[in-house]
Design a protein around this motif. Structure first.
Motif, PDB file in Angstrom:
ATOM      1  N   GLY A   1     -11.589  -2.156   2.042  1.00 50.36           N
ATOM      2  CA  GLY A   1      -9.673  -2.970   2.593  1.00 50.36           C
ATOM      3  C   GLY A   1     -10.117  -2.737   4.353  1.00 50.36           C
ATOM      4  N   GLY A   2     -10.983  -1.727   5.061  1.00 49.76           N
ATOM      5  CA  GLY A   2     -10.842  -1.210   6.201  1.00 49.76           C
ATOM      6  C   GLY A   2     -12.308  -1.202   7.436  1.00 49.76           C
ATOM      7  N   PHE A   3     -13.207  -1.563   6.542  1.00 48.54           N
ATOM      8  CA  PHE A   3     -14.835  -1.137   7.008  1.00 48.54           C
ATOM      9  C   PHE A   3     -15.486  -2.345   6.133  1.00 48.54           C
TER      10      PHE A   3
ATOM     11  N   LEU B   1      -8.165   0.741  11.000  1.00 46.82           N
ATOM     12  CA  LEU B   1      -7.927   2.199  11.300  1.00 46.82           C
ATOM     13  C   LEU B   1      -6.446   2.012  10.177  1.00 46.82           C
ATOM     14  N   THR B   2      -6.395   2.332   8.196  1.00 43.79           N
ATOM     15  CA  THR B   2      -5.608   1.869   7.695  1.00 43.79           C
ATOM     16  C   THR B   2      -5.906   3.298   7.239  1.00 43.79           C
TER      17      THR B   2
ATOM     18  N   ALA C   1      -8.960   6.806   3.798  1.00 46.02           N
ATOM     19  CA  ALA C   1      -8.747   7.720   2.867  1.00 46.02           C
ATOM     20  C   ALA C   1     -10.046   7.438   1.950  1.00 46.02           C
ATOM     21  N   GLY C   2     -10.944   6.422   1.672  1.00 47.13           N
ATOM     22  CA  GLY C   2     -11.547   6.221   0.687  1.00 47.13           C
ATOM     23  C   GLY C   2     -12.870   6.364   1.474  1.00 47.13           C
ATOM     24  N   LEU C   3     -13.125   5.892   2.331  1.00 44.44           N
ATOM     25  CA  LEU C   3     -14.370   6.646   3.054  1.00 44.44           C
ATOM     26  C   LEU C   3     -14.867   7.564   3.463  1.00 44.44           C
TER      27      LEU C   3
END
Length: 295
Positions: free
Chosen positions: A40-42, A216-217, A222-224
């Protein structure tokens, strides 16, 4: 028979080893939901390479703190297999697949991993298992395969092909790492594999960060971080130690429960819809796990 020059470990049936393998599987079961969050962010290439670099930093720091000497030359080929299988290959193939398929679907496809690991482990180690062991392992794998085909209307998708390819490379990494864990602690196996992969993952991370957008949310970060710490470092250290204590083929059968756990996380954490076949499949797979452990 040896793999990568490692001496074949003596395998014991020990509750301690089973507990470690089970904890490793529990941590692995969060991998696909964490990957979904990270994407979702990367970008997919950023997710794979950055997680490996972060995990290598942790592993390298642990090796330095423990003043661990580098492995013997004869162990490096097996460490290279571990790196190609579980540091680069499996994360990359599954992350690419998760761009176009649900985590619940991917979890069931990867449910065939225990049979692949057991079969490859038996071939490498020359170990023999009872007919009941193989029947139960095959039955459990058949359940997850049929479940998968039913989810995709009987025809494998492009994502499925990526996931099936990930089974092969991951099984190879598990077997090589499980063998090495008989001659060095499991955390050292994955730490050295991560450090050895840096010539590939570090330049890859730099290129990926330049080429793919980054947001960067909280949830993607957190997932990474979970992928780097939980899946790539702690989970594999526990898993390899458990494999060394109870054997590659026997430990691999714990992973028949992994897709069921991931399905639970997919439903509860991601809100994915689960079909009515999920509970019967879960019961059938857990029965097969119990049979393989008894035989």
């Amino acid at each position: 028979m040896t793999s990568g020059g490692a001496t074949a470990p003596s395998v014991r049936r020990t509750p301690h080893g089973a507990l470690l393998a089970g904890l490793g599987v529990l941590m692995f079961s969060f991998t696909f939901p964490a990957t979904h969050w990270a994407l979702g962010g990367f970008g997919p290439w950023t997710t794979v390479t950055v997680r490996a670099v972060l995990a290598a930093a942790l592993g390298g720091a642990a090796l330095l703190a423990g003043r661990v000497r580098p492995p013997a030359r004869r162990h490096w080929p097996a460490l290279a297999v571990v790196g190609l299988g579980v540091v680069v290959g499996f994360p990359l193939l599954t992350t690419l697949a998760l761009r176009t398929t649900q985590t619940s679907h991917a979890a069931v496809v990867v449910g065939a991993l225990p049979l692949a690991t057991a079969a490859l482990g038996a071939a490498v180690t020359g170990s023999r298992h009872s007919r009941a062991f193989w029947i139960a392992a095959s039955a459990g794998t058949a359940v997850v395969i049929v479940f998968t085909l039913a989810q995709s209307s009987g025809t494998p998708t492009g994502a499925d092909l990526l996931l099936f390819a990930s089974l092969v490379v991951c099984a190879a990494g598990y077997v090589a790492g499980g063998r090495l864990a008989g001659v060095m602690p499991g955390w050292q196996v994955i730490s050295w594999a991560l450090v050895a992969s840096l010539p590939v993952t570090l330049p890859g991370a730099v290129l990926a960060l330049r080429a793919e957008p980054v947001h960067l949310t909280a949830l993607p970060v957190a997932g990474l971080l979970y992928l780097a710490v939980g899946s790539q470092t702690v989970g594999l250290a526990l898993w390899y130690r458990g494999m060394a204590l109870v054997g590659v083929a026997r430990a691999s059968q714990f992973q028949l429960a992994q897709p069921l756990l991931t399905l639970a996380w997919s439903w509860s954490l991601l809100g994915e819809h689960l079909s009515t076949a999920t509970i019967p499949a879960a019961v059938a797979v857990l029965v097969c796990v119990a049979v393989t452990q008894r035989t």
